[in-house]
Design a protein around this motif. Structure first.
Motif, PDB file in Angstrom:
ATOM      1  N   UNK A  42       0.692  -1.418  -0.081  1.00 47.46           N
ATOM      2  CA  UNK A  42       0.093   0.009  -0.118  1.00 47.46           C
ATOM      3  C   UNK A  42       0.892   1.259   0.121  1.00 47.46           C
ATOM      4  N   UNK A  43       1.025   1.720  -1.135  1.00 44.96           N
ATOM      5  CA  UNK A  43       1.915   2.950  -1.264  1.00 44.96           C
ATOM      6  C   UNK A  43       1.388   4.311  -0.589  1.00 44.96           C
ATOM      7  N   UNK A  44       0.051   4.195  -0.380  1.00 42.69           N
ATOM      8  CA  UNK A  44      -0.642   5.412   0.323  1.00 42.69           C
ATOM      9  C   UNK A  44      -1.072   6.401  -0.765  1.00 42.69           C
ATOM     10  N   UNK A  45      -1.890   5.966  -1.706  1.00 43.18           N
ATOM     11  CA  UNK A  45      -2.418   6.943  -2.876  1.00 43.18           C
ATOM     12  C   UNK A  45      -3.853   6.953  -2.595  1.00 43.18           C
ATOM     13  N   UNK A  46      -4.375   8.109  -2.187  1.00 40.46           N
ATOM     14  CA  UNK A  46      -5.642   8.139  -1.511  1.00 40.46           C
ATOM     15  C   UNK A  46      -6.412   8.070  -2.838  1.00 40.46           C
ATOM     16  N   UNK A  47      -7.670   7.492  -2.678  1.00 41.47           N
ATOM     17  CA  UNK A  47      -8.674   7.182  -3.785  1.00 41.47           C
ATOM     18  C   UNK A  47      -8.486   6.538  -4.936  1.00 41.47           C
TER      19      UNK A  47
END
Ligand code: SF4
Ligand code: ZN
Length: 287
Positions: A68-73
């Motif tokens: 999970x790279x943390x790219x919102x949406x």
């Protein structure tokens, strides 16, 4: 429609199994970690390896990891599809994020670099290896398809990065005890067939484009190749076959040290991920 679907599924399975068999990608008693993003390529890889496990004589085990790279949406949808598919196939899944490891998301650092794919790629490769190694896996299976491989190869030309030529292969040798080699079961399968397989089999996938992909050289190369293919059908396969014949260079033996910061294998200490983390922290404190 039923017969066409069966024929198409057979074509996809034969293509992937041929790569697995011809290049002996998986051997007896190996533990394979599949990198699953939830997109079409990694989901097909997951399904094909499960099928291969039940149909071939090779005795191996499978697990999956989703970074999970943390790219919102965006990434949440991929994680949902990774979970759904792993649950339905009974494959254990580990989810691990950039935030767990470094304390920030890709969204927090995306504007520190010209292309967001650069830090994303460095961190993703790092975590994939670290997690696979800590789970004692023998190989990491990725969803790279034929189009990805042609793009990567053209990009090494564009960057004059001859050292990466030996990576043009469906399997890489283990070059360090803590560096888990990659295998690419979809190596000879065109991208359009991967997408079609998911659609006609009603497989839940995450089918959105990453919002940062437009910042990459890869997306330009991909567009260019698709335009060429539209003009002249078969051109991608021709490029792939030319590369296959011409550029099977032997893996160069490299000596790897241990990173003085994290202990992971690296050609030069500190490793790329630790060096980048230091840079990011400096840039963030300057802001
Ligand atoms: Fe990361 Fe770039 Fe892929 Fe997005 S397109 S997930 S930023 S490598
Ligand atoms: Zn390091």
């Amino acid at each position: 429609m039923k017969i066409e679907q069966e024929q198409f599924n057979k074509y996809v399975k034969d293509n992937v199994f041929k790569t697995l068999n011809d290049y002996e990608l998986i051997k007896d008693d190996e533990k394979i970690m599949i990198g699953v993003s939830g997109g079409k390529d990694s989901i097909l890889t997951l399904h094909m390896l499960c099928q291969y496990k039940s149909e071939s004589d090779i005795n191996f085990s499978i697990e999956a990891v989703c970074i999970d790279e943390g790219i919102c949406g965006y990434r949440e949808h991929g994680i949902r599809s990774a979970k759904e598919n792993c649950e339905s196939l009974n494959v254990p899944l580990t989810i691990y994020s950039f935030k767990d490891e470094w304390g920030y998301n890709l969204d927090d650092i995306h504007d520190l670099y010209k292309s967001t794919c650069m830090p994303c790629g460095v961190y993703r490769r790092y975590l994939l290896n670290k997690i696979s190694d800590s789970h004692n896996c023998d190989k990491i299976a990725t969803g790279h398809n034929m189009d990805d491989e042609i793009q990567s190869f053209l990009m090494t030309f564009a960057r004059n990065d001859r050292n990466k030529f030996p990576k043009f292969s469906p399997v890489l040798d283990r070059i360090h005890e803590n560096m888990v080699p990659r295998i690419k079961p979809l190596w000879q399968l065109p991208e359009k067939d991967v997408g079609l397989w998911c659609v006609i089999n009603n497989i839940p996938i995450h089918d959105e484009e990453c919002p940062y992909s437009i910042t990459s050289l890869r997306s330009d190369v991909k567009l260019y190749l698709n335009k060429l293919e539209e003009k002249q059908k078969g051109i991608k396969r021709n490029i792939f076959n030319s590369f296959k014949k011409t550029f099977r260079l032997p893996t160069k033996q490299v000596h790897l040290d241990k990173c003085e910061i994290c202990g992971q294998p690296t050609a030069q200490s500190p490793c790329k991920a630790c060096k980048m983390t230091r840079e990011i922290k400096e840039k963030m404190s300057d802001l």
